[in-house]
Design a protein around this motif. Structure first.
Motif, PDB file in Angstrom:
ATOM      1  N   SER A  22       0.974  -1.174   0.062  1.00  0.00           N
ATOM      2  CA  SER A  22      -0.028  -0.152   0.056  1.00  0.00           C
ATOM      3  C   SER A  22       0.793   1.285  -0.043  1.00  0.00           C
ATOM      4  N   ARG A  23       2.079   1.185   0.795  1.00  0.00           N
ATOM      5  CA  ARG A  23       2.968   2.333   0.668  1.00  0.00           C
ATOM      6  C   ARG A  23       3.625   2.759  -0.732  1.00  0.00           C
ATOM      7  N   LEU A  24       4.044   1.657  -1.208  1.00  0.00           N
ATOM      8  CA  LEU A  24       4.491   1.786  -2.684  1.00  0.00           C
ATOM      9  C   LEU A  24       3.480   2.312  -3.692  1.00  0.00           C
ATOM     10  N   TRP A  25       2.068   1.362  -3.491  1.00  0.00           N
ATOM     11  CA  TRP A  25       1.248   1.844  -4.455  1.00  0.00           C
ATOM     12  C   TRP A  25       0.782   3.255  -4.247  1.00  0.00           C
ATOM     13  N   ARG A  26       0.554   3.814  -2.985  1.00  0.00           N
ATOM     14  CA  ARG A  26       0.078   5.230  -2.805  1.00  0.00           C
ATOM     15  C   ARG A  26       1.392   6.059  -3.348  1.00  0.00           C
ATOM     16  N   GLN A  27       2.647   5.954  -3.118  1.00  0.00           N
ATOM     17  CA  GLN A  27       3.879   6.807  -3.479  1.00  0.00           C
ATOM     18  C   GLN A  27       3.673   6.723  -4.892  1.00  0.00           C
ATOM     19  N   CYS A  28       3.588   5.622  -5.813  1.00  0.00           N
ATOM     20  CA  CYS A  28       3.749   5.755  -7.326  1.00  0.00           C
ATOM     21  C   CYS A  28       2.590   6.477  -7.659  1.00  0.00           C
ATOM     22  N   ARG A  29       1.208   6.175  -7.350  1.00  0.00           N
ATOM     23  CA  ARG A  29       0.223   7.075  -7.505  1.00  0.00           C
ATOM     24  C   ARG A  29       0.414   8.604  -7.615  1.00  0.00           C
ATOM     25  N   ARG A  30       0.717   8.999  -6.449  1.00  0.00           N
ATOM     26  CA  ARG A  30       1.008  10.241  -6.087  1.00  0.00           C
ATOM     27  C   ARG A  30       2.031  10.992  -6.806  1.00  0.00           C
ATOM     28  N   ASP A  31       3.465  10.522  -7.106  1.00  0.00           N
ATOM     29  CA  ASP A  31       4.315  10.847  -7.821  1.00  0.00           C
ATOM     30  C   ASP A  31       4.267  10.290  -9.697  1.00  0.00           C
ATOM     31  N   ASP A  32       3.265   9.808 -10.000  1.00  0.00           N
ATOM     32  CA  ASP A  32       3.271   9.523 -11.267  1.00  0.00           C
ATOM     33  C   ASP A  32       4.150   8.310 -11.797  1.00  0.00           C
ATOM     34  N   VAL A  33       4.601   7.707 -11.066  1.00  0.00           N
ATOM     35  CA  VAL A  33       5.597   6.481 -11.094  1.00  0.00           C
ATOM     36  C   VAL A  33       4.769   5.390 -11.623  1.00  0.00           C
ATOM     37  N   LYS A  34       5.157   4.980 -12.968  1.00  0.00           N
ATOM     38  CA  LYS A  34       4.481   3.548 -13.311  1.00  0.00           C
ATOM     39  C   LYS A  34       5.430   2.381 -13.536  1.00  0.00           C
ATOM     40  N   THR A  35       6.663   2.607 -13.621  1.00  0.00           N
ATOM     41  CA  THR A  35       7.759   1.544 -13.962  1.00  0.00           C
ATOM     42  C   THR A  35       8.722   1.635 -12.867  1.00  0.00           C
ATOM     43  N   VAL A  36       8.756   0.430 -11.956  1.00  0.00           N
ATOM     44  CA  VAL A  36       9.539   0.384 -10.761  1.00  0.00           C
ATOM     45  C   VAL A  36      10.606  -0.484 -11.094  1.00  0.00           C
ATOM     46  N   LEU A  37      11.634  -0.326 -11.083  1.00  0.00           N
ATOM     47  CA  LEU A  37      12.622  -1.169 -11.022  1.00  0.00           C
ATOM     48  C   LEU A  37      13.374  -1.701  -9.878  1.00  0.00           C
ATOM     49  N   VAL A  38      13.527  -3.081  -9.557  1.00  0.00           N
ATOM     50  CA  VAL A  38      13.782  -3.541  -8.364  1.00  0.00           C
ATOM     51  C   VAL A  38      15.247  -4.143  -8.367  1.00  0.00           C
ATOM     52  N   THR A  39      15.994  -3.724  -7.664  1.00  0.00           N
ATOM     53  CA  THR A  39      17.506  -4.294  -7.682  1.00  0.00           C
ATOM     54  C   THR A  39      18.267  -4.206  -6.320  1.00  0.00           C
ATOM     55  N   SER A  40      19.445  -4.732  -6.114  1.00  0.00           N
ATOM     56  CA  SER A  40      20.101  -4.705  -4.847  1.00  0.00           C
ATOM     57  C   SER A  40      21.534  -4.628  -5.355  1.00  0.00           C
ATOM     58  N   ALA A  41      22.313  -4.683  -3.894  1.00  0.00           N
ATOM     59  CA  ALA A  41      23.811  -4.402  -4.323  1.00  0.00           C
ATOM     60  C   ALA A  41      24.475  -5.765  -4.931  1.00  0.00           C
ATOM     61  N   VAL A  42      24.108  -6.702  -4.323  1.00  0.00           N
ATOM     62  CA  VAL A  42      24.677  -8.164  -4.921  1.00  0.00           C
ATOM     63  C   VAL A  42      23.530  -8.923  -4.828  1.00  0.00           C
ATOM     64  N   ARG A  43      23.913 -10.421  -5.093  1.00  0.00           N
ATOM     65  CA  ARG A  43      22.895 -11.673  -5.460  1.00  0.00           C
ATOM     66  C   ARG A  43      22.406 -12.213  -4.081  1.00  0.00           C
ATOM     67  N   GLY A  44      21.340 -12.726  -4.105  1.00  0.00           N
ATOM     68  CA  GLY A  44      20.524 -13.192  -3.195  1.00  0.00           C
ATOM     69  C   GLY A  44      19.999 -12.691  -1.995  1.00  0.00           C
ATOM     70  N   GLU A  45      19.638 -11.306  -2.346  1.00  0.00           N
ATOM     71  CA  GLU A  45      19.262 -10.244  -1.129  1.00  0.00           C
ATOM     72  C   GLU A  45      17.656 -10.288  -1.232  1.00  0.00           C
ATOM     73  N   GLY A  46      16.955 -11.098  -1.776  1.00  0.00           N
ATOM     74  CA  GLY A  46      15.432 -11.141  -1.740  1.00  0.00           C
ATOM     75  C   GLY A  46      14.514 -10.589  -2.872  1.00  0.00           C
ATOM     76  N   LYS A  47      15.357  -9.753  -3.942  1.00  0.00           N
ATOM     77  CA  LYS A  47      14.800  -9.223  -4.975  1.00  0.00           C
ATOM     78  C   LYS A  47      13.511  -9.744  -5.579  1.00  0.00           C
ATOM     79  N   SER A  48      13.662 -11.178  -6.061  1.00  0.00           N
ATOM     80  CA  SER A  48      12.662 -11.702  -6.918  1.00  0.00           C
ATOM     81  C   SER A  48      11.737 -12.249  -6.113  1.00  0.00           C
TER      82      SER A  48
END
Ligand SMILES: Nc1ncnc2c1ncn2[C@@H]1O[C@H](COP(=O)(O)OP(=O)(O)O)[C@@H](O)[C@H]1O
Ligand SMILES: [Mg+2]
Length: 222
Positions: A22-48
């Protein structure tokens, strides 16, 4: 669907994911963000894992149109989570052979579609800008929110090739694993590309850092 079963059987996890969603959804609607890339520093940190939960939680709202795109051609994982039959993989879209529309697969959730690699693909494909541009343009036009899974930013340049096309970036760090220098380095890489960092998801809080726990779940979004 494994993700949804885990959410249904674990009320604490479900509550944390719901807050994150709900926080991410509200933030994206408010700031007109539609495409969100998820990444991390190194492998195996829980992105997927984070994307699977978020996409599922968002896709449960029938009025929404959510797309999850797996751009991790090295270790594709969304196909395993959502157990779909893949006719055309995202690697064909990135190679310019087909348009994104042809590779989109519906899931059992009314609000969630996914696009995944059909096999491990050549990450060099992510450096061809025209197919990427068309892909993002279609996704932005047809979906309310697009979540993009990518490899980690420090070891390889895959995520940084895609980052300029995304409206925002969510970083994932794993409590007990991600070190502060690595996280700072990941932020510096994002800043260097003028990426808009929307927030940080800390996974594994319950196991590794219970003192930081808000509620009792495994995620913390700041
Ligand atoms: N919130 C979490 N709490 C505990 N373990 C987790 C959490 N998220 C992911 N994991 C575990 O960490 C490992 C890597 O997760 P994954 O999502 O594949 O990472 P990434 O996509 O960043 O490489 C998996 O074994 C997964 O089960
Ligand atoms: Mg992954």
């Amino acid at each position: 669907m494994r993700t949804i079963e885990r959410l249904r059987s674990n009320s604490l996890l479900s509550a944390e994911i719901s807050k994150l969603e709900s926080r991410l959804w509200r933030q994206c609607r408010r700031d007109d963000v539609k495409t969100v890339l998820v990444t991390s520093a190194v492998r195996g940190e829980g992105k997927s894992t984070t994307i699977s939960y978020l996409a599922t939680a968002m896709g449960l709202f029938p009025g929404r149109k959510i797309l999850a795109m797996d751009f991790d051609l090295r270790v594709p994982s969304l196909n395993r989570e959502f157990e779909v039959d893949i006719e055309h993989g995202i690697e064909e879209v990135l190679a310019g052979k087909i348009e994104l529309k042809a590779a989109i697969v519906r899931t059992t959730l009314a609000g969630l579609d996914i696009v995944v690699p059909s096999t491990k693909g050549d990450p060099e494909l992510l450096h061809q800008t025209e197919p990427l541009r068309r892909c993002f343009s279609y996704a932005r036009e047809h979906y309310d929110l697009v979540l993009i899974d990518t490899p980690a930013v420090i070891p390889v340049a895959d995520a940084t090739a895609v980052m300029p096309f995304a409206d925002g970036v969510v970083l994932v760090a794993m409590a007990g694993k991600t070190t502060e220098p690595y996280l700072r380095r990941a932020l510096t890489i994002c800043d260097g590309l003028d990426a808009r960092v929307l927030g940080l998801v800390v996974s594994n809080v319950h196991e590794a850092a219970p003192e930081y726990l808000i509620g009792d779940g495994n995620y913390y979004y700041e």
